[in-house]
Design a protein around this motif. Structure first.
Motif, mmCIF file in Angstrom:
data_model
loop_
_atom_site.group_PDB
_atom_site.id
_atom_site.type_symbol
_atom_site.label_atom_id
_atom_site.label_comp_id
_atom_site.label_asym_id
_atom_site.label_seq_id
_atom_site.Cartn_x
_atom_site.Cartn_y
_atom_site.Cartn_z
ATOM 1 N N ALA A 39 -33.316 -24.241 32.057
ATOM 2 C CA ALA A 39 -32.083 -24.849 31.937
ATOM 3 C C ALA A 39 -31.954 -25.417 33.698
ATOM 4 N N GLU A 40 -32.040 -24.655 34.338
ATOM 5 C CA GLU A 40 -32.016 -24.973 35.881
ATOM 6 C C GLU A 40 -32.836 -26.165 36.438
ATOM 7 N N ALA A 41 -34.220 -25.998 35.763
ATOM 8 C CA ALA A 41 -35.187 -26.874 36.223
ATOM 9 C C ALA A 41 -34.787 -28.270 35.478
ATOM 10 N N ASN A 42 -34.310 -28.358 34.170
ATOM 11 C CA ASN A 42 -34.074 -29.295 33.545
ATOM 12 C C ASN A 42 -32.646 -29.713 33.095
ATOM 13 N N PRO A 43 -31.981 -29.669 34.155
ATOM 14 C CA PRO A 43 -30.357 -29.776 33.881
ATOM 15 C C PRO A 43 -29.788 -30.802 32.841
ATOM 16 N N THR A 44 -30.733 -31.799 32.547
ATOM 17 C CA THR A 44 -30.146 -32.928 31.449
ATOM 18 C C THR A 44 -30.391 -32.543 30.047
ATOM 19 N N LEU A 45 -31.334 -31.393 30.033
ATOM 20 C CA LEU A 45 -31.582 -31.190 28.697
ATOM 21 C C LEU A 45 -30.512 -29.934 27.909
ATOM 22 N N SER A 46 -30.253 -30.052 26.744
ATOM 23 C CA SER A 46 -29.447 -29.118 25.980
ATOM 24 C C SER A 46 -30.409 -27.756 25.942
ATOM 25 N N PHE A 47 -29.588 -26.849 25.143
ATOM 26 C CA PHE A 47 -30.352 -25.672 24.892
ATOM 27 C C PHE A 47 -31.289 -25.911 23.521
#
Length: 69
Positions: A39-47
């Motif tokens: 999540a930190e590496a891909n902040p635009t992705l949802s869970f």
């Protein structure tokens, strides 16, 4: 492998979640750490997007019913 020291309250939350998710306490903590890193590496992705990507990247295993046949 090492020891990670965490707050007692967070440990209690991991214990509760591990019971609900049928994982060991260590497996639950590892899952949360992995998802958190992604999540930190891909902040635009949802869970959901992160889980879908991880499932797509996983090695395909034969279905359980095919192995029993």
């Amino acid at each position: 492998m090492g020891i990670v020291k965490i707050d007692d309250h967070l440990h209690a939350e991991v214990r509760r979640a591990s019971t609900v998710m049928c994982r060991s306490i260590n497996a639950q903590a590892e899952f949360w750490m992995k998802i958190g890193m992604l999540a930190e590496a891909n902040p635009t992705l949802s869970f959901s997007d992160i889980v879908k990507a991880e499932l797509a990247a996983a090695v395909d295993l034969p279905p359980a019913h095919a192995a029993a046949a």
